[in-house]
Scaffold this motif. Structure first.
Motif, mmCIF file in Angstrom:
data_model
loop_
_atom_site.group_PDB
_atom_site.id
_atom_site.type_symbol
_atom_site.label_atom_id
_atom_site.label_comp_id
_atom_site.label_asym_id
_atom_site.label_seq_id
_atom_site.Cartn_x
_atom_site.Cartn_y
_atom_site.Cartn_z
ATOM 1 N N ARG A 70 0.772 -1.261 0.105
ATOM 2 C CA ARG A 70 0.139 0.223 -0.056
ATOM 3 C C ARG A 70 0.858 1.243 0.106
ATOM 4 O O ARG A 70 0.654 2.272 -0.926
ATOM 5 C CB ARG A 70 -0.916 -0.143 1.155
ATOM 6 N N ILE A 71 1.684 1.098 0.736
ATOM 7 C CA ILE A 71 2.996 2.207 0.702
ATOM 8 C C ILE A 71 3.638 2.450 -0.536
ATOM 9 O O ILE A 71 3.510 3.722 -1.107
ATOM 10 C CB ILE A 71 4.013 2.023 2.072
ATOM 11 N N VAL A 72 3.628 1.372 -1.347
ATOM 12 C CA VAL A 72 4.498 1.642 -2.597
ATOM 13 C C VAL A 72 3.455 2.389 -3.509
ATOM 14 O O VAL A 72 3.915 3.207 -4.515
ATOM 15 C CB VAL A 72 5.016 0.262 -3.115
ATOM 16 N N VAL A 73 2.203 1.912 -3.555
ATOM 17 C CA VAL A 73 1.003 2.343 -4.220
ATOM 18 C C VAL A 73 0.838 3.699 -3.961
ATOM 19 O O VAL A 73 1.039 4.946 -5.131
ATOM 20 C CB VAL A 73 -0.292 1.613 -4.016
ATOM 21 N N LEU A 74 0.891 4.177 -2.891
ATOM 22 C CA LEU A 74 0.751 5.771 -2.401
ATOM 23 C C LEU A 74 1.788 6.438 -2.909
ATOM 24 O O LEU A 74 1.971 7.806 -3.463
ATOM 25 C CB LEU A 74 0.465 5.856 -1.041
ATOM 26 N N LEU A 75 3.114 6.127 -2.715
ATOM 27 C CA LEU A 75 4.353 6.564 -3.321
ATOM 28 C C LEU A 75 4.118 6.738 -4.868
ATOM 29 O O LEU A 75 4.681 7.808 -5.558
ATOM 30 C CB LEU A 75 5.591 6.067 -3.100
ATOM 31 N N ASP A 76 3.937 5.833 -5.491
ATOM 32 C CA ASP A 76 3.722 5.843 -6.784
ATOM 33 C C ASP A 76 2.476 6.988 -7.442
ATOM 34 O O ASP A 76 2.616 7.512 -8.426
ATOM 35 C CB ASP A 76 3.351 4.444 -7.613
ATOM 36 N N ALA A 77 1.663 7.133 -6.613
ATOM 37 C CA ALA A 77 0.639 8.266 -6.716
ATOM 38 C C ALA A 77 1.195 9.484 -6.583
ATOM 39 O O ALA A 77 0.518 10.578 -6.605
ATOM 40 C CB ALA A 77 -0.640 7.781 -5.938
ATOM 41 N N GLY A 78 2.412 9.631 -6.208
ATOM 42 C CA GLY A 78 3.052 11.081 -5.702
ATOM 43 C C GLY A 78 3.041 11.355 -4.287
ATOM 44 O O GLY A 78 3.330 12.568 -4.040
ATOM 45 N N LEU A 79 2.363 10.757 -3.477
ATOM 46 C CA LEU A 79 2.431 11.177 -2.047
ATOM 47 C C LEU A 79 4.008 11.115 -1.371
ATOM 48 O O LEU A 79 4.614 10.162 -1.735
ATOM 49 C CB LEU A 79 1.515 10.274 -1.195
ATOM 50 N N ASN A 80 3.954 11.924 -0.383
ATOM 51 C CA ASN A 80 5.393 12.009 0.210
ATOM 52 C C ASN A 80 4.962 10.753 1.558
ATOM 53 O O ASN A 80 3.970 10.631 1.811
ATOM 54 C CB ASN A 80 6.015 13.161 0.783
ATOM 55 N N LEU A 81 6.217 10.743 2.163
ATOM 56 C CA LEU A 81 5.892 9.776 3.544
ATOM 57 C C LEU A 81 5.025 10.367 4.518
ATOM 58 O O LEU A 81 4.356 9.796 5.288
ATOM 59 C CB LEU A 81 7.417 9.447 4.069
ATOM 60 N N ALA A 82 5.030 11.709 4.797
ATOM 61 C CA ALA A 82 4.163 12.287 5.733
ATOM 62 C C ALA A 82 2.712 12.168 5.287
ATOM 63 O O ALA A 82 1.719 11.842 5.969
ATOM 64 C CB ALA A 82 4.587 13.802 5.884
ATOM 65 N N GLY A 83 2.468 12.455 3.911
ATOM 66 C CA GLY A 83 1.065 12.133 3.453
ATOM 67 C C GLY A 83 0.743 10.795 3.524
ATOM 68 O O GLY A 83 -0.498 10.526 3.897
ATOM 69 N N ILE A 84 1.559 9.692 3.235
ATOM 70 C CA ILE A 84 1.327 8.599 3.439
ATOM 71 C C ILE A 84 0.745 7.971 4.724
ATOM 72 O O ILE A 84 -0.013 7.371 4.880
ATOM 73 C CB ILE A 84 2.388 7.581 2.886
ATOM 74 N N ALA A 85 1.462 8.603 5.505
ATOM 75 C CA ALA A 85 1.106 8.382 7.221
ATOM 76 C C ALA A 85 -0.197 8.940 7.534
ATOM 77 O O ALA A 85 -0.953 8.136 8.004
ATOM 78 C CB ALA A 85 2.244 8.954 8.168
ATOM 79 N N MET A 86 -0.603 9.993 6.835
ATOM 80 C CA MET A 86 -1.755 10.629 7.223
ATOM 81 C C MET A 86 -2.965 9.637 6.501
ATOM 82 O O MET A 86 -4.044 9.509 7.154
ATOM 83 C CB MET A 86 -1.938 11.986 6.590
ATOM 84 N N VAL A 87 -2.398 9.391 5.152
ATOM 85 C CA VAL A 87 -3.604 8.313 4.662
ATOM 86 C C VAL A 87 -3.900 7.036 5.328
ATOM 87 O O VAL A 87 -5.158 6.706 5.730
ATOM 88 C CB VAL A 87 -3.095 8.126 3.160
ATOM 89 N N LEU A 88 -2.643 6.335 5.544
ATOM 90 C CA LEU A 88 -2.896 5.331 6.545
ATOM 91 C C LEU A 88 -3.458 5.375 7.829
ATOM 92 O O LEU A 88 -4.536 4.437 7.999
ATOM 93 C CB LEU A 88 -1.487 4.689 6.682
#
Length: 113
Positions: A70-88
């Motif tokens: 899921r993290i890889v998918v979100l990175l590929d969508a252009g999110l940074n790690l802080a954004g990914i943390a928020m999404v998760l």
């Protein structure tokens, strides 16, 4: 079968088997489609928490690998790690609310007249 929520904001309920730490970092990275050094970064940023052996070696479970994917998918969508943390975190909250809603007794509209 016993179930528990995915730690750290996973999607839904998973079996205890999915939580069993099985994979070394290199295997988990390959399964997730990323590099092992990225998994170390994700751990440092609090996005994933692998189990540790007595010797301190990281061991990843099936649910960890799913989270990494899921993290890889979100990175590929252009999110940074802080954004990914928020999404998760938001996904985890959504899952908790859905579980609470599902546990509420069902009523019909006629009872509210």
């Amino acid at each position: 079968m016993e179930t528990s929520p995915v730690p750290g904001g996973g999607r839904g309920e998973v079996s205890a088997v999915a939580e069993r730490p099985l994979y070394a970092i290199s295997v988990a990275a390959e399964l997730a489609g990323t590099a092992a050094q990225n998994l170390r970064v994700y751990e440092r940023e609090g996005l994933v928490r692998p189990a540790r052996t007595d010797g301190g070696t990281r061991r990843y479970s099936d649910s960890d690998v799913t989270r990494l994917q899921r993290i890889v998918v979100l990175l590929d969508a252009g999110l940074n790690l802080a954004g990914i943390a928020m999404v998760l975190d938001l996904e985890a909250q959504n899952d908790e609310l859905r579980a609470e809603l599902g546990a509420l007794p069902r009523t019909t509209g006629a009872e509210h007249t």
